[in-house]
Design a protein around this motif. Structure first.
Motif, PDB file in Angstrom:
ATOM      1  N   MET A 165       0.838  -1.215   0.000  1.00  0.00           N
ATOM      2  CA  MET A 165       0.000   0.000   0.000  1.00  0.00           C
ATOM      3  C   MET A 165       0.870   1.260   0.000  1.00  0.00           C
ATOM      4  SD  MET A 165      -3.338  -0.506   0.080  1.00  0.00           S
ATOM      5  CE  MET A 165      -4.254   0.717   1.035  1.00  0.00           C
TER       6      MET A 165
ATOM      7  N   TYR B  92      -2.275  -1.132 -12.028  1.00  0.00           N
ATOM      8  CA  TYR B  92      -3.330  -0.833 -13.001  1.00  0.00           C
ATOM      9  C   TYR B  92      -2.785  -0.656 -14.414  1.00  0.00           C
ATOM     10  CZ  TYR B  92      -5.819  -0.096  -8.657  1.00  0.00           C
ATOM     11  OH  TYR B  92      -6.359  -0.284  -7.413  1.00  0.00           O
TER      12      TYR B  92
ATOM     13  N   GLY C  81      -2.070  19.251  -6.816  1.00  0.00           N
ATOM     14  CA  GLY C  81      -2.297  20.589  -6.270  1.00  0.00           C
ATOM     15  C   GLY C  81      -3.740  20.998  -6.092  1.00  0.00           C
TER      16      GLY C  81
ATOM     17  N   MET D  85      -4.024  -6.864  -5.217  1.00  0.00           N
ATOM     18  CA  MET D  85      -3.725  -6.350  -6.570  1.00  0.00           C
ATOM     19  C   MET D  85      -4.951  -6.474  -7.479  1.00  0.00           C
ATOM     20  SD  MET D  85      -0.591  -5.206  -7.145  1.00  0.00           S
ATOM     21  CE  MET D  85       0.094  -5.593  -8.742  1.00  0.00           C
TER      22      MET D  85
ATOM     23  N   LYS E  11     -10.838  -5.343  -4.542  1.00  0.00           N
ATOM     24  CA  LYS E  11     -11.347  -4.832  -3.259  1.00  0.00           C
ATOM     25  C   LYS E  11     -12.631  -4.052  -3.526  1.00  0.00           C
ATOM     26  CE  LYS E  11      -6.686  -3.930  -1.609  1.00  0.00           C
ATOM     27  NZ  LYS E  11      -5.807  -2.801  -1.333  1.00  0.00           N
TER      28      LYS E  11
ATOM     29  N   SER F 217     -10.245  13.480  -0.673  1.00  0.00           N
ATOM     30  CA  SER F 217      -8.798  13.359  -0.910  1.00  0.00           C
ATOM     31  C   SER F 217      -8.414  13.964  -2.247  1.00  0.00           C
ATOM     32  CB  SER F 217      -8.372  11.894  -0.915  1.00  0.00           C
ATOM     33  OG  SER F 217      -8.983  11.172   0.102  1.00  0.00           O
TER      34      SER F 217
ATOM     35  N   PHE G 199     -11.744  14.656  -9.388  1.00  0.00           N
ATOM     36  CA  PHE G 199     -11.541  14.579 -10.837  1.00  0.00           C
ATOM     37  C   PHE G 199     -12.706  15.326 -11.483  1.00  0.00           C
ATOM     38  CE2 PHE G 199      -9.532  10.841  -9.035  1.00  0.00           C
ATOM     39  CZ  PHE G 199      -8.310  10.810  -9.696  1.00  0.00           C
TER      40      PHE G 199
ATOM     41  N   PRO H  17      -7.615  18.989  -3.594  1.00  0.00           N
ATOM     42  CA  PRO H  17      -6.670  18.554  -4.629  1.00  0.00           C
ATOM     43  C   PRO H  17      -7.439  18.172  -5.895  1.00  0.00           C
ATOM     44  CG  PRO H  17      -6.052  17.608  -2.535  1.00  0.00           C
ATOM     45  CD  PRO H  17      -7.391  18.267  -2.326  1.00  0.00           C
ATOM     46  N   PHE H  18      -6.969  18.670  -7.036  1.00  0.00           N
ATOM     47  CA  PHE H  18      -7.796  18.637  -8.249  1.00  0.00           C
ATOM     48  C   PHE H  18      -6.997  18.103  -9.432  1.00  0.00           C
ATOM     49  CE2 PHE H  18      -8.995  21.739 -11.860  1.00  0.00           C
ATOM     50  CZ  PHE H  18      -9.866  20.827 -12.455  1.00  0.00           C
ATOM     51  N   ILE H  19      -7.564  17.085 -10.062  1.00  0.00           N
ATOM     52  CA  ILE H  19      -6.970  16.539 -11.289  1.00  0.00           C
ATOM     53  C   ILE H  19      -7.938  16.827 -12.431  1.00  0.00           C
ATOM     54  CG2 ILE H  19      -6.219  14.416 -12.449  1.00  0.00           C
ATOM     55  CD1 ILE H  19      -5.302  13.392  -9.716  1.00  0.00           C
TER      56      ILE H  19
ATOM     57  N   LEU I 128     -11.164   6.591 -12.731  1.00  0.00           N
ATOM     58  CA  LEU I 128      -9.989   7.094 -12.000  1.00  0.00           C
ATOM     59  C   LEU I 128     -10.234   7.112 -10.491  1.00  0.00           C
ATOM     60  CD1 LEU I 128      -8.956   9.918 -14.489  1.00  0.00           C
ATOM     61  CD2 LEU I 128      -7.537   7.964 -13.854  1.00  0.00           C
TER      62      LEU I 128
ATOM     63  N   ALA J  74     -12.126   5.075  -8.871  1.00  0.00           N
ATOM     64  CA  ALA J  74     -12.069   3.684  -8.418  1.00  0.00           C
ATOM     65  C   ALA J  74     -10.616   3.231  -8.274  1.00  0.00           C
ATOM     66  CB  ALA J  74     -12.833   2.784  -9.389  1.00  0.00           C
ATOM     67  N   VAL J  75      -9.769   3.597  -9.241  1.00  0.00           N
ATOM     68  CA  VAL J  75      -8.342   3.260  -9.172  1.00  0.00           C
ATOM     69  C   VAL J  75      -7.716   3.880  -7.914  1.00  0.00           C
ATOM     70  CG1 VAL J  75      -6.105   3.850 -10.227  1.00  0.00           C
ATOM     71  CG2 VAL J  75      -7.912   2.833 -11.629  1.00  0.00           C
ATOM     72  N   PHE J  76      -7.976   5.164  -7.690  1.00  0.00           N
ATOM     73  CA  PHE J  76      -7.379   5.849  -6.540  1.00  0.00           C
ATOM     74  C   PHE J  76      -7.877   5.255  -5.215  1.00  0.00           C
ATOM     75  CE2 PHE J  76      -4.878   9.835  -7.258  1.00  0.00           C
ATOM     76  CZ  PHE J  76      -4.609   9.604  -8.590  1.00  0.00           C
TER      77      PHE J  76
ATOM     78  N   GLU K 256      -9.328   2.090  -4.655  1.00  0.00           N
ATOM     79  CA  GLU K 256      -8.917   0.699  -4.441  1.00  0.00           C
ATOM     80  C   GLU K 256      -7.425   0.618  -4.128  1.00  0.00           C
ATOM     81  OE1 GLU K 256      -7.920  -2.170  -7.221  1.00  0.00           O
ATOM     82  OE2 GLU K 256      -9.241  -3.717  -6.411  1.00  0.00           O
ATOM     83  N   GLY K 257      -6.639   1.412  -4.841  1.00  0.00           N
ATOM     84  CA  GLY K 257      -5.189   1.361  -4.677  1.00  0.00           C
ATOM     85  C   GLY K 257      -4.683   1.999  -3.400  1.00  0.00           C
ATOM     86  N   GLY K 258      -5.561   2.646  -2.651  1.00  0.00           N
ATOM     87  CA  GLY K 258      -5.135   3.296  -1.415  1.00  0.00           C
ATOM     88  C   GLY K 258      -4.549   4.675  -1.635  1.00  0.00           C
ATOM     89  N   TYR K 259      -4.827   5.270  -2.799  1.00  0.00           N
ATOM     90  CA  TYR K 259      -4.297   6.607  -3.106  1.00  0.00           C
ATOM     91  C   TYR K 259      -5.266   7.711  -2.694  1.00  0.00           C
ATOM     92  CZ  TYR K 259      -1.113   3.708  -5.740  1.00  0.00           C
ATOM     93  OH  TYR K 259      -0.208   2.753  -6.075  1.00  0.00           O
TER      94      TYR K 259
END
Lengths: 345, 345
Positions: free
Chosen positions: A1, A128, A197, B1, B13, B78, B81, B102-104, B119, B121-123, B125-128
């Motif tokens: 993680m 991923y 950011g 994974m 997960k 967190s 998007f 925080p903005f993507i 995106l 879901a990726v963030f 599930e991956g713990g990001y």
């Protein structure tokens, strides 16, 4: 993680920069970083009918060369993150039409290279993507059409105005250490952390002084990163921003000082790409292709050779449009950060 | 994974849709899905000076209501998007200036809601990210200004033209199952898989028939997903596309048939948002806010109540700009897919 502290993601597993390429136009070929470019074009049309299609061709060429250098093919790319400055990001969209890989379109203005590198690292560390591609571009003539007056008008530029780079950069990111040996380097480049950011807006409305609009965003992201990582500027060989230009850079130093952080090892991609003495670019370079090409022609090669061992790459974006500017809105800025490290293998 | 097969990511997960909200304008309030919206505005200016700022306000309101419904505050987000159709995605940029998370920034045209959900879901599930926000919008008047003739010109619309929705949708995604109990539902909604699309271009140049330009992209992504997941259309209650409209939907069925896939359970967000009989929208709705608001006012509520248990949400985008159109370029299309499942708790 991964570790997630504050706004910063610390990658626990190794995420490597497997390959990279920089391509540019005529002015970039006359600048001090020309030697580091993988391809330079004297004709800013690149043989296409329009500047817009020429910019797509820049992205295409950067990806082609980047993959070539890693002995990879397009089928090895799990996903590509791309963006540019054109309305509806068409430089990227049309480049991706030719490349045909799974594509996640981004808009972060001149911050897009750091934004896409951060996303590549997340995808690769998290499992991923096996190989993720980050590609961004800008083109002087498409940006003038998009944001300013027609080129033929020959408008005067203010001293604080920046020159949009005709350039693109592509970076291939991977979670697989072993395969980086393909590039036969003594060092590997790791993406160690990323900070996405938050938008900052200190009410700067001057579209000819975007450095001033973006400096607070660079400062905010840097301060957050230093707080989250418990590191300080002196822990790094260099801290690169892109692209604040001469005025924005001076402002960044000032804002950071007020926050109690002394930045003595700062360089700005906008100030590196062109020669202040020999080239008329006023406050420096700008555009999503500026920081991307300085990264891929200058910063990454120095990390690969071991000349630099630990740097921050903080790309900044001015998030206005011609419409929002004409409506009197101020210019929101954003800055995304990635920490890069060179490691001997 | 996570499992990564072909172009599809299967989340191992649990990744849950914790909350969602839909907001819309006058025409959306007169349509058949009005009852599912969280807020409807009779004035398409939303009290702002410009349509562009009104669109930002739509995003802001959607986020506010979405967080309210989950008893969350902005500090719990967190990462966000977001994307829209305006040049340089200013609706999102200015909304994020107010929200300060925080903005993507993304650009995927009308496909942006599926792109951002994938995106998120990726963030998560991956713990990001603990909580990730997906938000997209469109506004009829900003889109007319961006892509077509000035509204005052009163241009005639062709039968295949679609009506850009004045709407926004926000979805809060989380990896934390427990917290979904806040919403006191009998069911949770899971994001089970995501397929990020590849650009398709079959040389459609008619800007008034974007359904035709996007249908091949929807077909390509669906076919890839079915191949990767070894599932078939009948494994799902419904397969939603957004926004192909009436013409594009017919074309999708035709293209899929040629690929040997019979789509009997297909619905299109562009055909759902407005009443064909009572509202003049020609081929249906469109815009990044159309599929987003149909998802959050209609699809997700039906998954939450258990009325639907397993669906695909395939958002499609036409990746041209006014400039590329005037330069005679054809319209590249893209489609991103997420698989959604309702599960009793």
């Amino acid at each position: 993680m991964p570790q997630h502290i504050g706004d910063t993601i610390f990658f626990e597993k190794p995420v490597t920069v497997k390959s990279y390429a920089a391509v540019g136009g005529k002015k970039e070929g006359e600048g001090p970083l020309a030697f580091g470019f993988d391809a330079l074009f004297k004709d800013n049309y690149l043989g296409k009918d329009t500047w817009e299609m020429a910019e797509s061709a820049l992205q295409h060429k950067a990806v082609e060369l980047c993959l070539q250098k890693a002995c990879h093919k397009l089928k090895d790319v799990s996903v590509a993150f791309a963006g540019d400055l054109q309305a509806q990001c068409t430089a990227s969209n049309y480049a991706m039409r030719e490349l045909g890989v799974p594509f996640i379109g981004l808009y972060g203005a001149c911050s897009t290279m750091a934004e896409s590198l951060g996303l590549c690292a997340v995808f690769c560390e998290g499992g991923y993507a096996k190989n993720a591609l980050a590609v961004t571009s800008s083109h002087f003539c498409t940006a003038e059409r998009e944001f300013r007056t027609p080129l033929d008008y020959g408008g005067k530029r203010t001293p604080s105005a920046q020159w949009t780079a005709t350039a693109a950069g592509a970076v291939l990111v991977s979670a697989c250490m072993q395969e980086t040996e393909i590039t036969k380097s003594k060092n590997i480049i790791l993406i160690k952390a990323a900070t996405f950011g938050r938008v900052q807006d200190l009410s700067v409305c001057d579209i000819n002084n975007m450095g001033a609009a973006m400096a607070p965003a660079a400062a905010a992201t840097l301060c957050r990163y230093f707080k989250d990582s418990k590191q300080m500027p002196s822990d790094f060989d260099l801290i690169f921003t892109g692209d604040l230009g001469a005025f924005g850079s001076a402002l960044l130093i000032e804002v950071m000082e007020r926050e109690g952080v002394i930045l003595q090892n700062h360089q700005d991609c906008g100030c590196l790409l062109y020669s202040k003495e020999k080239q008329t670019v006023n406050a420096g370079g700008s555009g999503a292709g500026c920081s991307a090409s300085v990264l891929t022609s200058y910063i990454l090669p120095k990390l690969k050779s071991g000349e630099l061992s630990k740097v921050l790459f903080v790309a900044t974006g001015a998030l206005m449009s011609q419409t929002s500017f004409l409506q009197g809105e101020s210019i929101p800025g954003i800055a995304h950060l990635v920490e890069l490290e060179s490691k001997a293998i």
